[in-house]
Design a protein around this motif. Structure first.
Motif, mmCIF file in Angstrom:
data_model
loop_
_atom_site.group_PDB
_atom_site.id
_atom_site.type_symbol
_atom_site.label_atom_id
_atom_site.label_comp_id
_atom_site.label_asym_id
_atom_site.label_seq_id
_atom_site.Cartn_x
_atom_site.Cartn_y
_atom_site.Cartn_z
ATOM 1 N N VAL A 431 0.824 -1.211 0.000
ATOM 2 C CA VAL A 431 0.000 0.000 0.000
ATOM 3 C C VAL A 431 0.862 1.266 0.000
ATOM 4 C CG1 VAL A 431 -0.242 0.372 2.496
ATOM 5 C CG2 VAL A 431 -2.175 0.878 0.958
ATOM 6 N N LYS A 432 2.147 1.137 0.296
ATOM 7 C CA LYS A 432 3.041 2.304 0.258
ATOM 8 C C LYS A 432 3.346 2.749 -1.166
ATOM 9 C CE LYS A 432 5.332 1.164 4.647
ATOM 10 N NZ LYS A 432 6.594 0.710 5.277
ATOM 11 N N HIS A 433 3.090 1.891 -2.148
ATOM 12 C CA HIS A 433 3.311 2.308 -3.537
ATOM 13 C C HIS A 433 2.269 3.365 -3.891
ATOM 14 C CE1 HIS A 433 3.539 2.296 -7.881
ATOM 15 N NE2 HIS A 433 4.646 1.556 -7.822
ATOM 16 N N PRO A 434 2.675 4.487 -4.445
ATOM 17 C CA PRO A 434 1.718 5.567 -4.731
ATOM 18 C C PRO A 434 0.636 5.192 -5.733
ATOM 19 C CG PRO A 434 3.846 5.992 -5.767
ATOM 20 C CD PRO A 434 4.049 4.834 -4.837
ATOM 21 N N GLY A 435 0.844 4.103 -6.459
ATOM 22 C CA GLY A 435 -0.142 3.684 -7.443
ATOM 23 C C GLY A 435 -1.197 2.763 -6.898
ATOM 24 N N VAL A 436 -1.130 2.443 -5.587
ATOM 25 C CA VAL A 436 -2.082 1.505 -4.977
ATOM 26 C C VAL A 436 -3.080 2.273 -4.124
ATOM 27 C CG1 VAL A 436 -2.345 -0.431 -3.376
ATOM 28 C CG2 VAL A 436 -0.445 -0.399 -5.017
ATOM 29 N N ALA A 437 -4.346 2.161 -4.476
ATOM 30 C CA ALA A 437 -5.407 2.807 -3.696
ATOM 31 C C ALA A 437 -5.907 1.897 -2.583
ATOM 32 C CB ALA A 437 -6.563 3.195 -4.602
ATOM 33 N N ASP A 438 -5.974 0.595 -2.840
ATOM 34 C CA ASP A 438 -6.433 -0.353 -1.840
ATOM 35 C C ASP A 438 -5.905 -1.728 -2.208
ATOM 36 O OD1 ASP A 438 -7.617 -1.145 0.487
ATOM 37 O OD2 ASP A 438 -9.672 -0.682 -0.118
ATOM 38 N N ILE A 439 -5.866 -2.622 -1.219
ATOM 39 C CA ILE A 439 -5.184 -3.909 -1.420
ATOM 40 C C ILE A 439 -5.821 -4.972 -0.540
ATOM 41 C CG2 ILE A 439 -3.478 -3.170 0.293
ATOM 42 C CD1 ILE A 439 -2.323 -5.403 -2.403
ATOM 43 N N CYS A 440 -5.888 -6.183 -1.046
ATOM 44 C CA CYS A 440 -6.282 -7.352 -0.262
ATOM 45 C C CYS A 440 -5.380 -8.507 -0.675
ATOM 46 C CB CYS A 440 -7.748 -7.703 -0.502
ATOM 47 S SG CYS A 440 -8.277 -9.216 0.349
ATOM 48 N N VAL A 441 -4.694 -9.108 0.297
ATOM 49 C CA VAL A 441 -3.775 -10.209 0.032
ATOM 50 C C VAL A 441 -4.357 -11.511 0.568
ATOM 51 C CG1 VAL A 441 -1.514 -11.180 0.617
ATOM 52 C CG2 VAL A 441 -1.704 -8.777 -0.052
ATOM 53 N N VAL A 442 -4.350 -12.534 -0.273
ATOM 54 C CA VAL A 442 -4.853 -13.851 0.117
ATOM 55 C C VAL A 442 -3.877 -14.920 -0.379
ATOM 56 C CG1 VAL A 442 -7.256 -13.131 0.080
ATOM 57 C CG2 VAL A 442 -6.242 -14.111 -1.979
ATOM 58 N N GLY A 443 -4.091 -16.129 0.101
ATOM 59 C CA GLY A 443 -3.295 -17.259 -0.368
ATOM 60 C C GLY A 443 -4.126 -18.176 -1.241
ATOM 61 N N LEU A 444 -3.529 -18.635 -2.351
ATOM 62 C CA LEU A 444 -4.199 -19.589 -3.238
ATOM 63 C C LEU A 444 -3.342 -20.841 -3.381
ATOM 64 C CD1 LEU A 444 -5.532 -17.361 -6.184
ATOM 65 C CD2 LEU A 444 -6.760 -18.131 -4.143
#
Length: 525
Positions: A431-444
């Motif tokens: 989320v620190k990247h200026p191009g990211v507005a929102d994020i969700c991390v999951v495992g597949l």
């Protein structure tokens, strides 16, 4: 001291002090005491006994708290029903709680009509309020008919006061049994940690069906004023209300703070009355915290709490902690603060043994606000309780100063190539990247690594061309190899949220699993 004694004393000591503001409607603490007496009298006249469940389904409105206070007085068990529940979930809660009464706001009539046959089968008395309805009993008519208020039944601090059904992300809701004594402790300790005073005007915009409803009657401990949403949280009008009602403190989930930053760019908010911003419910990244502080310039408190601790305010990152984090000790912004004095904490390994300072493990808690049990679920209760300790399912660590760092929920842990990966820690970096507005991390599932990290990303408007390669490269020197996402999925779809604005990670994962063509490896592998 029981909560009902706080109602009586606050009403007596602050009879003309405004207790609740909802839209254009205001009531005083004296009126709340008197009105809840009459509703308690109605319950008793209908045969309500100590331990009978009195459910309610309603948007935010003052009657929600009149009903809750009445339950405190009469010994009824308050059950809040989430208006967003499916009919099946509502029926489950009513059956599970053995509800004898159901208070229904007029705006929820259609939802209740769908399950009318079940209410008749369960012999649940339905009482309408808040406008025109077609139920046989009307709350105002019943309270108008009360000739006198009878003596209230004897109660113990150990008696259940309310069942809070977890918002959850999977399965049917389960009810945490929370006591009168636990609510009193929560009220008094929360006031001390927040530093609220009688003249504060606190705006809590979240729903009343889950455990955070306790925060909407902290004024029982000091006579302060609560501002509540007129119906539901409204992103478009929230800060208008802050200005119009001279709010001094408000609480928002991190997702809501992100929205506030976005909306403030178009038209800067007037926060001249505000001295404190409280946030919690889900992790907030240091990047978000810095942005909120730089934009609004207010003191901030982060709070970690659980349904199973009667909300309880487990730990608090204070305004001074924020100032240290923003200047000399940036790591503090990743912490949820130090544990409140009414809790003991222990970080334990999988076999239940305490771990060394700085080492990750499951957060165990013990204190007077821990739930009595999960209602009608002895096996699940046994899984989370051990000799007075509550196993939270949260993975965390303590530093040498006693600050608690939450790494993630144990159920969201990703094991990639035998290495534990905590999604929240990956999200904090990306989320620190200026191009990211929102994020969700999951495992597949992954044919080689067992599980692989996948990041689902909302691009910021300023970076419409942000690429998979660019984001992966951004992560490489900031995360260990197993934690670097194996794949990035860009989307414009809103993340599914729980009622307390947490991302439903299982729903995100299930959506990805249903679209195997979007993943560059065989999910069945």
């Amino acid at each position: 001291m029981l909560p009902r004694e706080l109602i009586r004393r606050t009403g007596s000591n602050n009879p003309k002090k405004v207790a609740y503001v909802c839209g254009d409607h205001e009531v005083t603490w004296g009126q709340m005491d008197a009105r809840s007496d009459r509703i308690a009298a109605v319950l008793l006249s209908m045969g309500c006994r100590v331990g009978d469940a009195a459910a309610i389904i309603a948007p935010e409105c003052i009657e929600v708290y009149e009903h809750f206070f009445a339950c405190m007085k009469a010994g009824a068990i308050r059950v809040g029903i989430n208006r967003r529940f499916t009919p099946a979930e509502m029926i489950h809660v009513l059956r599970d709680s053995n509800a004898r009464y159901l208070f229904v706001h007029a705006s929820c009539t259609d939802q209740i009509e769908i399950i009318r046959d079940v209410l008749d089968e369960l012999d649940i008395g339905v009482i309408g309020f808040g406008g025109a309805h077609n139920f046989a009993s009307d709350l105002d008519a019943l309270t108008d008919a009360v000739a006198s208020v009878p003596d209230m039944p004897s109660l113990s601090s150990e008696d259940p006061l309310f069942y809070s059904y977890t918002s959850g992300t999977t399965g049917v809701p389960k009810g945490a049994v929370l006591t009168h004594g636990a609510v009193t402790v929560t009220i008094l300790h929360a006031l001390a940690e927040f530093g609220f005073v009688r003249d504060d005007r606190f705006f809590l915009p979240t729903g009343n069906a889950w455990v955070a409803v306790v925060l909407a009657f902290l004024g029982l401990g000091n006579g302060m004023t609560h501002i509540i949403a007129d119906g539901d949280y409204d992103r478009g009008t929230f800060f208008d209300t802050v200005k119009e009602k001279s709010v001094t403190a408000f609480l928002l989930a991190p997702t809501m703070l992100k929205w506030a930053l976005e909306d403030n760019k178009a038209t800067p908010f007037d926060l001249s009355s505000v001295r404190l911003i409280v946030y919690g419910s889900s992790p907030a990244s240091p990047h978000l915290i810095r942005s909120v502080h730089e934009t609004f310039g207010k003191d901030m408190i982060n709070v970690y709490a659980l349904t199973e601790t009667t909300w309880g305010g487990v730990s608090f990152l204070s305004p001074e902690d924020h100032r240290r984090g923003l200047s000399t000790k940036p790591k503090l912004l990743s912490s949820v603060g130090r544990v409140a004095s009414h809790f003991e904490i222990s970080i334990r390994s999988e076999d239940g043994q305490p771990v060394a300072v700085g080492e990750p493990g499951e957060v165990w808690l013990r204190g007077p606000t821990v739930m009595a049990e999960y209602l009608n679920l002895p096996e699940q209760t046994q899984e989370v309780q051990s000799e007075g300790w509550l196993r939270t399912n949260d993975i965390g660590s303590l530093d040498e100063e006693g600050y608690l760092y939450l790494l993630d929920r144990q159920k969201f842990l990703i094991i990639s190539g035998g290495v534990n990966v905590y999604p929240a820690s990956v999200e904090e970096v990306i989320v620190k990247h200026p191009g990211v507005a929102d994020i969700c991390v999951v495992g597949l599932p992954h044919p080689e690594w067992g599980e692989a990290v996948v990041a689902v990303v909302h691009r910021a408007d300023s970076h419409p061309e942000l690429s998979h390669t660019e984001l992966i490269e951004f992560c490489r020197d900031k995360l260990n190899r197993p934690s670097v996402p194996k794949h990035i999925v860009f989307t414009q779809e809103d993340f599914p949220l729980t009622t307390n604005f947490k991302v439903r990670k299982n729903d995100v994962r299930n959506l990805l699993m249903s679209r195997p063509q979007d993943i560059p490896w065989d999910l069945e592998g």
